[in-house]
Design a protein around this motif. Sequence first.
Motif, PDB file in Angstrom:
ATOM      1  N   GLY A 184       8.799   2.783  -8.570  1.00 52.75           N
ATOM      2  CA  GLY A 184       8.988   1.332  -8.585  1.00 52.75           C
ATOM      3  C   GLY A 184       8.095   0.629  -9.597  1.00 52.75           C
ATOM      4  O   GLY A 184       8.409  -0.466 -10.061  1.00 52.75           O
ATOM      5  N   CYS A 219       7.659   1.197  -3.963  1.00 56.45           N
ATOM      6  CA  CYS A 219       7.009   0.284  -4.901  1.00 56.45           C
ATOM      7  C   CYS A 219       5.848  -0.415  -4.197  1.00 56.45           C
ATOM      8  O   CYS A 219       5.973  -0.814  -3.043  1.00 56.45           O
ATOM      9  CB  CYS A 219       8.034  -0.744  -5.379  1.00 56.45           C
ATOM     10  SG  CYS A 219       7.332  -1.899  -6.570  1.00 56.45           S
ATOM     11  N   PHE A 223      13.401 -10.170  -2.572  1.00 57.93           N
ATOM     12  CA  PHE A 223      14.820  -9.813  -2.607  1.00 57.93           C
ATOM     13  C   PHE A 223      15.033  -8.301  -2.614  1.00 57.93           C
ATOM     14  O   PHE A 223      16.148  -7.820  -2.470  1.00 57.93           O
ATOM     15  CB  PHE A 223      15.458 -10.384  -3.889  1.00 57.93           C
ATOM     16  CG  PHE A 223      14.763  -9.893  -5.134  1.00 57.93           C
ATOM     17  CD1 PHE A 223      15.158  -8.713  -5.728  1.00 57.93           C
ATOM     18  CD2 PHE A 223      13.688 -10.585  -5.672  1.00 57.93           C
ATOM     19  CE1 PHE A 223      14.498  -8.236  -6.853  1.00 57.93           C
ATOM     20  CE2 PHE A 223      13.023 -10.118  -6.798  1.00 57.93           C
ATOM     21  CZ  PHE A 223      13.429  -8.942  -7.379  1.00 57.93           C
ATOM     22  N   CYS A 224      13.970  -7.531  -2.811  1.00 59.90           N
ATOM     23  CA  CYS A 224      14.125  -6.118  -3.180  1.00 59.90           C
ATOM     24  C   CYS A 224      14.067  -5.179  -1.976  1.00 59.90           C
ATOM     25  O   CYS A 224      13.192  -5.291  -1.118  1.00 59.90           O
ATOM     26  CB  CYS A 224      13.042  -5.738  -4.184  1.00 59.90           C
ATOM     27  SG  CYS A 224      13.179  -4.029  -4.741  1.00 59.90           S
ATOM     28  N   HIS A 231       4.740  -3.304  -4.843  1.00 54.46           N
ATOM     29  CA  HIS A 231       4.942  -4.756  -4.806  1.00 54.46           C
ATOM     30  C   HIS A 231       5.936  -5.095  -3.700  1.00 54.46           C
ATOM     31  O   HIS A 231       6.546  -4.216  -3.116  1.00 54.46           O
ATOM     32  CB  HIS A 231       5.426  -5.254  -6.168  1.00 54.46           C
ATOM     33  CG  HIS A 231       4.522  -4.801  -7.274  1.00 54.46           C
ATOM     34  ND1 HIS A 231       3.307  -5.382  -7.513  1.00 54.46           N
ATOM     35  CD2 HIS A 231       4.629  -3.778  -8.159  1.00 54.46           C
ATOM     36  CE1 HIS A 231       2.715  -4.744  -8.512  1.00 54.46           C
ATOM     37  NE2 HIS A 231       3.492  -3.766  -8.915  1.00 54.46           N
ATOM     38  N   ARG A 232       6.071  -6.398  -3.467  1.00 57.44           N
ATOM     39  CA  ARG A 232       6.940  -6.771  -2.341  1.00 57.44           C
ATOM     40  C   ARG A 232       7.780  -7.978  -2.752  1.00 57.44           C
ATOM     41  O   ARG A 232       7.647  -9.064  -2.172  1.00 57.44           O
ATOM     42  CB  ARG A 232       6.041  -7.079  -1.121  1.00 57.44           C
ATOM     43  CG  ARG A 232       6.765  -7.232   0.195  1.00 57.44           C
ATOM     44  CD  ARG A 232       7.039  -5.878   0.836  1.00 57.44           C
ATOM     45  NE  ARG A 232       7.411  -6.002   2.254  1.00 57.44           N
ATOM     46  CZ  ARG A 232       8.658  -6.085   2.673  1.00 57.44           C
ATOM     47  NH1 ARG A 232       9.642  -6.086   1.830  1.00 57.44           N
ATOM     48  NH2 ARG A 232       8.910  -6.167   3.977  1.00 57.44           N
ATOM     49  N   CYS A 233       8.600  -7.806  -3.783  1.00 55.42           N
ATOM     50  CA  CYS A 233       9.473  -8.912  -4.189  1.00 55.42           C
ATOM     51  C   CYS A 233      10.416  -9.194  -3.016  1.00 55.42           C
ATOM     52  O   CYS A 233      10.922  -8.261  -2.388  1.00 55.42           O
ATOM     53  CB  CYS A 233      10.245  -8.533  -5.444  1.00 55.42           C
ATOM     54  SG  CYS A 233       9.143  -8.117  -6.815  1.00 55.42           S
ATOM     55  N   GLU A 251      13.949 -11.601 -13.660  1.00 53.89           N
ATOM     56  CA  GLU A 251      14.771 -12.019 -12.504  1.00 53.89           C
ATOM     57  C   GLU A 251      15.061 -13.515 -12.490  1.00 53.89           C
ATOM     58  O   GLU A 251      16.171 -13.926 -12.179  1.00 53.89           O
ATOM     59  CB  GLU A 251      14.148 -11.626 -11.142  1.00 53.89           C
ATOM     60  CG  GLU A 251      13.539 -10.238 -11.070  1.00 53.89           C
ATOM     61  CD  GLU A 251      14.544  -9.113 -11.031  1.00 53.89           C
ATOM     62  OE1 GLU A 251      15.745  -9.375 -11.157  1.00 53.89           O
ATOM     63  OE2 GLU A 251      14.119  -7.947 -10.907  1.00 53.89           O
ATOM     64  N   ALA A 254      13.713  -1.833  -2.243  1.00 55.94           N
ATOM     65  CA  ALA A 254      12.952  -0.592  -2.492  1.00 55.94           C
ATOM     66  C   ALA A 254      11.725  -0.441  -1.583  1.00 55.94           C
ATOM     67  O   ALA A 254      11.525   0.624  -0.986  1.00 55.94           O
ATOM     68  CB  ALA A 254      12.563  -0.501  -3.962  1.00 55.94           C
ATOM     69  N   PRO A 255      10.892  -1.495  -1.432  1.00 59.00           N
ATOM     70  CA  PRO A 255       9.711  -1.302  -0.573  1.00 59.00           C
ATOM     71  C   PRO A 255      10.071  -1.120   0.910  1.00 59.00           C
ATOM     72  O   PRO A 255       9.267  -0.605   1.677  1.00 59.00           O
ATOM     73  CB  PRO A 255       8.912  -2.604  -0.756  1.00 59.00           C
ATOM     74  CG  PRO A 255       9.544  -3.333  -1.879  1.00 59.00           C
ATOM     75  CD  PRO A 255      10.933  -2.831  -2.028  1.00 59.00           C
ATOM     76  N   LYS A 258       8.055 -12.325  -7.370  1.00 54.39           N
ATOM     77  CA  LYS A 258       7.771 -11.547  -8.580  1.00 54.39           C
ATOM     78  C   LYS A 258       6.729 -12.331  -9.378  1.00 54.39           C
ATOM     79  O   LYS A 258       7.063 -13.182 -10.203  1.00 54.39           O
ATOM     80  CB  LYS A 258       9.049 -11.353  -9.393  1.00 54.39           C
ATOM     81  CG  LYS A 258       8.894 -10.262 -10.412  1.00 54.39           C
ATOM     82  CD  LYS A 258      10.157  -9.468 -10.585  1.00 54.39           C
ATOM     83  CE  LYS A 258       9.857  -8.101 -11.128  1.00 54.39           C
ATOM     84  NZ  LYS A 258      11.039  -7.302 -11.321  1.00 54.39           N
ATOM     85  N   ARG A 300       7.179  -2.892 -15.791  1.00 57.82           N
ATOM     86  CA  ARG A 300       6.744  -4.257 -15.458  1.00 57.82           C
ATOM     87  C   ARG A 300       6.010  -4.823 -16.667  1.00 57.82           C
ATOM     88  O   ARG A 300       5.116  -4.179 -17.227  1.00 57.82           O
ATOM     89  CB  ARG A 300       5.828  -4.231 -14.230  1.00 57.82           C
ATOM     90  CG  ARG A 300       6.604  -4.336 -12.908  1.00 57.82           C
ATOM     91  CD  ARG A 300       5.677  -4.344 -11.729  1.00 57.82           C
ATOM     92  NE  ARG A 300       4.759  -5.472 -11.709  1.00 57.82           N
ATOM     93  CZ  ARG A 300       4.869  -6.517 -10.883  1.00 57.82           C
ATOM     94  NH1 ARG A 300       5.865  -6.583 -10.026  1.00 57.82           N
ATOM     95  NH2 ARG A 300       3.975  -7.482 -10.908  1.00 57.82           N
TER      96      ARG A 300
END
Length: 411
Positions: free
Chosen positions: A228, A185, A191-192, A187-189, A281, A194-195, A293, A256
């Motif tokens: 993502g 993804c 808590f996530c 983005h760089r949330c 979220e 995935a990145p 986010k 999104r």
Amino acid sequence: MSWNIKAKLKQTLKAEEGSIIKDRGGKATYLLIYPNTYHVGMSNLGVHNVYRILNERDDVVCERAFLPEKADLKEHKRTNTPILSYESQRPINEFDIIAFSVAYENDIPNIQTILELSKIKKGFGPKLIVGGAAVTLNPKLFERQFDEVITGNFEGSGSLPARSAIWTRDTEFGSMHLVEVQRGCPHRCRFCAAPVIYSPFKQFSKEEVVKAIDVGLPYRKKIGLIGGDVLGHKDFIDIAEYIHSKGATFSPSSVRADRINRQIAELLKISGHRTITLAPEAGSEALRRAIGKNIPDEKFFEAASLLGEHGIRQIKLYFMMGLPRESDADVRAIVEFVKRVKGQGASGKITVAVNPFVPKVRTLFAGERFAELNELKVKIARLKKDIGKIGGVMFKAESPVQALREYEWQK
Ligand code: SF4
């Protein structure tokens, strides 16, 4: 050895298209195991990709195995039957390499179940290797049990989009041909994971994606686009229009709210969507910003309104509970948020799904605490009551105990 189990595996195999049966003569033999049931594992794109890439090699045979269903586990134990491969119904110990693909930490106990059932131990018998998203995120968890721990992309699997290689109805996304449009993804949330797991972020070209779609069109008319930020793919419109031009429809794995405009809402409508899942979220904009986010409230309301205008009136909203620095006001803000979404055209069913926040290793929130169980239970119960007063909104929450277990697995 149980004949019932063998017969069941053969029957499942018969219902598949795309499975590969190869002669073993002189080849290295791999047994690829997903440590959950067939139904769950066959929706995992990683399994399809590794299976396909290994079997493309002339010097390798790769077959599959999964955690047996509960009733079948009993039959395995009763008849002293080890785990068998689907393709040739051979026992696990007749393979050179046993390769586990682990996507979720919650599946780790199932690895032990499979190995114990088959009386396999590290250092005795086949070589044990492990890879997958959960392994890339937290390789330490696997070092004791495996001869080799593979992080990142499986060899040769990084350059082209992953796609379904076997098509079966007996799985969660059985009606779809899955195609990866992005790995990770952009983005760089905070808590996530995935990145972190899929780094660096990779976006496959339109040509690569179209090729992967074409492979599946003879089998399925619905294409699951995986990534993502699928709607943010630079050629998303072209890809969606290509799918429609082939008489097929698409379903994105992520939506999104800030990507939804009139054109995209129209494409979602053409693809027959009636429900869209959005993930605010957090109920308040301030907390949402704090967790990385950066999507303002208004974007969600605009998205709900646009979707409503296009006949997509059912919305599922994901929230997290127990986030760092979350106040009671933030939780109350969820109720107001849901009311606004409902007022924006989502006149059909709204579902609110709440998951306790689990700090994940290596994410920007890795050092945060897991909220007190009691605090979570009270907050969730209060929210459920308040949401219930809105009317026409369904409420679901993951059990805090289950989330705590997930948190503890990381250690
Ligand atoms: S939560 Fe979604 S948008 Fe944020 S980093 Fe994860 S996948 Fe990307």
